[in-house]
Design an enzyme around this catalytic site. Structure first.
Site, PDB file in Angstrom:
ATOM      1  N   LYS A   4      37.047  42.869  66.377  1.00 22.27           N
ATOM      2  CA  LYS A   4      37.629  41.826  67.218  1.00 22.27           C
ATOM      3  C   LYS A   4      36.582  41.067  68.019  1.00 22.27           C
ATOM      4  O   LYS A   4      36.833  39.946  68.452  1.00 22.27           O
ATOM      5  CB  LYS A   4      38.671  42.434  68.175  1.00 22.27           C
ATOM      6  CG  LYS A   4      39.972  42.820  67.485  1.00 22.27           C
ATOM      7  CD  LYS A   4      41.073  43.062  68.494  1.00 22.27           C
ATOM      8  CE  LYS A   4      42.410  43.288  67.804  1.00 22.27           C
ATOM      9  NZ  LYS A   4      43.479  43.563  68.758  1.00 22.27           N
ATOM     10  N   LYS A  33      43.732  44.935  56.592  1.00 21.30           N
ATOM     11  CA  LYS A  33      45.100  45.361  56.898  1.00 21.30           C
ATOM     12  C   LYS A  33      45.977  44.167  57.273  1.00 21.30           C
ATOM     13  O   LYS A  33      45.499  43.160  57.801  1.00 21.30           O
ATOM     14  CB  LYS A  33      45.124  46.421  58.013  1.00 21.30           C
ATOM     15  CG  LYS A  33      44.941  45.897  59.407  1.00 21.30           C
ATOM     16  CD  LYS A  33      45.521  46.879  60.437  1.00 21.30           C
ATOM     17  CE  LYS A  33      45.634  46.173  61.792  1.00 21.30           C
ATOM     18  NZ  LYS A  33      46.469  46.831  62.772  1.00 21.30           N
ATOM     19  N   LYS A  84      49.691  41.128  62.581  1.00 20.18           N
ATOM     20  CA  LYS A  84      50.429  40.019  63.173  1.00 20.18           C
ATOM     21  C   LYS A  84      49.502  39.021  63.843  1.00 20.18           C
ATOM     22  O   LYS A  84      49.888  37.901  64.117  1.00 20.18           O
ATOM     23  CB  LYS A  84      51.484  40.522  64.153  1.00 20.18           C
ATOM     24  CG  LYS A  84      50.970  41.383  65.303  1.00 20.18           C
ATOM     25  CD  LYS A  84      52.110  41.749  66.236  1.00 20.18           C
ATOM     26  CE  LYS A  84      52.205  43.238  66.471  1.00 20.18           C
ATOM     27  NZ  LYS A  84      51.109  43.781  67.288  1.00 20.18           N
TER      28      LYS A  84
HETATM   29  P1  ADP Z   1      48.830  44.594  64.847  1.00 22.86           P
HETATM   30  O1  ADP Z   1      47.503  44.927  64.261  1.00 22.86           O
HETATM   31  O2  ADP Z   1      49.786  44.071  63.832  1.00 22.86           O
HETATM   32  O3  ADP Z   1      48.704  43.732  66.075  1.00 22.86           O
HETATM   33  P2  ADP Z   1      49.400  46.847  66.643  1.00 22.86           P
HETATM   34  O4  ADP Z   1      47.970  47.064  67.006  1.00 22.86           O
HETATM   35  O5  ADP Z   1      50.294  46.324  67.703  1.00 22.86           O
HETATM   36  O6  ADP Z   1      49.504  45.965  65.315  1.00 22.86           O
HETATM   37  O7  ADP Z   1      49.970  48.212  66.079  1.00 22.86           O
HETATM   38  C1  ADP Z   1      51.297  48.647  66.221  1.00 22.86           C
HETATM   39  C2  ADP Z   1      51.567  49.816  65.297  1.00 22.86           C
HETATM   40  O8  ADP Z   1      51.682  49.345  63.947  1.00 22.86           O
HETATM   41  C3  ADP Z   1      50.459  50.873  65.282  1.00 22.86           C
HETATM   42  O9  ADP Z   1      51.050  52.148  65.129  1.00 22.86           O
HETATM   43  C4  ADP Z   1      49.667  50.529  64.057  1.00 22.86           C
HETATM   44  O10 ADP Z   1      48.985  51.636  63.548  1.00 22.86           O
HETATM   45  C5  ADP Z   1      50.768  50.049  63.113  1.00 22.86           C
HETATM   46  N1  ADP Z   1      50.242  49.097  62.131  1.00 22.86           N
HETATM   47  C6  ADP Z   1      49.672  47.902  62.408  1.00 22.86           C
HETATM   48  N2  ADP Z   1      49.322  47.262  61.286  1.00 22.86           N
HETATM   49  C7  ADP Z   1      49.678  48.085  60.256  1.00 22.86           C
HETATM   50  C8  ADP Z   1      49.575  47.991  58.834  1.00 22.86           C
HETATM   51  N3  ADP Z   1      49.031  46.929  58.255  1.00 22.86           N
HETATM   52  N4  ADP Z   1      50.056  49.002  58.084  1.00 22.86           N
HETATM   53  C9  ADP Z   1      50.615  50.088  58.660  1.00 22.86           C
HETATM   54  N5  ADP Z   1      50.736  50.244  59.997  1.00 22.86           N
HETATM   55  C10 ADP Z   1      50.278  49.263  60.797  1.00 22.86           C
HETATM   56 NA    NA Z   2      46.268  45.281  66.872  1.00 23.27          NA
END
Ligand code: ADP
Ligand code: NA
Length: 324
Positions: free
Chosen positions: A111, A192, A195
């Site tokens: 990041k 990965k 969002k």
């Molecule tokens: P993002 O990266 O989408 O902003 P967050 O950091 O808010 O997501 O993570 C929220 C939850 O979703 C965490 O438990 C994270 O491990 C899970 N998570 C986020 N992206 C993925 C993905 N691509 N596949 C599976 N789990 C995910």
């Molecule tokens: Na995140």
């Protein structure tokens, strides 16, 4: 009863990755554990956020948790910034964390790389995440694969605190789903699905309309081999779609491979799209009802109140142990 904590950032509309990697397990776990599910808004502000968008994302995330099946009678759903113990313990844990170990976090490296100005909170955020978890004496933390390193750090900080001061914190275990722990971007299956991805075609939002889901699936990056087979190394795109299909329907990947033997990617992609659409349709319908009603605010108020008791109890013990 064993305790569970997990949080999601209100940094955009939830993706299919968030659902399959996180929320789906939360819904199952709430029956057997004392669960705390959190909207971690203080984590979201480690990168710049538009004020109104953030407000909306917080509400939307609450509605999606509930629409997905989180039951406020069984689990405590709340907003992080409404329970001040999180930042208080977060500061105390920052004080025993080392800059070196924070700089080693791959999410921080990703990041911050190439950015001119990086907030200090982006670096120290794992200490706040540790506080989130430790405040509730969590035994288990259900998260996607990407959070493994942060969870390791949480365990290190808890152990360090316990050794240095007093045995206050339960050392939490990570719990990663067998299938769906890491849903990849549809446009770059080596990254990965997230969002906060700038390329909207890379992720499926939980609120995407069926047409849009079809379109995104159709343009998902695959390969030119024309064989539906799970091979993460050489066929990351198709493997990702197989994982999505399998986690949406519960059908095993082996069965799916057999089902699409001799068939083209076009038909396969259409079926994956249909599986995602079928999974999300009832959630989207409930979401619409919730977002238009005002029960959301009541649930979140009650959640913050309920979470405050165990959180303050742990905070007070930790303060006393530290001499504060
Ligand atoms: P993002 O990266 O989408 O902003 P967050 O950091 O808010 O997501 O993570 C929220 C939850 O979703 C965490 O438990 C994270 O491990 C899970 N998570 C986020 N992206 C993925 C993905 N691509 N596949 C599976 N789990 C995910
Ligand atoms: Na995140």
């Amino acid at each position: 009863m064993e305790k569970i904590f997990s949080g999601i950032q209100p940094s955009g509309t939830l993706t299919l990755g968030n659902y399959l990697g996180a929320i789906k397990q939360f819904v199952e776990l709430q029956n057997d554990y004392e669960c705390y599910f959190c909207i971690v808004d203080e984590h979201a502000i480690t990168v710049p956020q538009d004020r109104l968008k953030l407000r909306n994302n917080i509400r939307s995330l609450a509605a999606l948790y509930l629409a997905s099946g989180i039951n406020p009678e069984k689990a405590t759903l709340f907003i992080q910034s409404e329970v001040p113990a999180h930042t208080q313990l977060g500061w105390m844990l920052q004080s025993i964390g080392y800059v070196g170990e924070l700089e080693r976090m791959t999410q921080y490296k990703d990041k911050s790389s190439g950015k001119e100005a990086v907030s200090s909170a982006l670096l120290t955020y794992p200490a706040l995440m540790a506080a989130d978890i430790l405040l509730y004496q969590s035994n288990i933390v259900p998260v996607g694969d990407d959070q493994k390193q942060h969870l390791e750090l949480t365990r290190d900080l808890a152990q360090r605190f316990n050794n240095r001061y007093n045995d206050i914190f339960t050392i939490p275990e990570i719990r990663i789903p067998k299938v769906g722990a890491r849903i990849m971007s549809l446009q770059d299956p080596t990254k990965k699905m997230s969002k906060s991805d700038e390329n909207e075609k890379g992720f499926i939002s939980m609120l995407d309309e069926p047409k849009r889901i079809e379109k995104k699936m159709k343009s998902a990056v695959t390969d030119s081999e024309g064989i539906v087979k799970y091979d993460k190394e050489n066929k990351p795109g198709i493997s990702n779609l197989l994982t999505i299909y399998s986690s949406c329907t519960g059908e095993s990947i082996t069965n799916l491979e057999a089902k699409y033997e001799g068939k083209g990617y076009g038909e396969f992609k259409q079926d994956v799209a249909n599986a995602v659409i079928a999974l999300l349709a009832p959630i989207q319908e409930k979401y619409q009802e919730l977002i238009e009603s005002d029960v959301l605010d009541d649930i979140l108020d009650q959640g913050a109140e309920k979470a405050s008791f165990p959180a303050n109890k742990t905070l007070n013990k930790a303060k006393k142990a530290m001499g504060l």
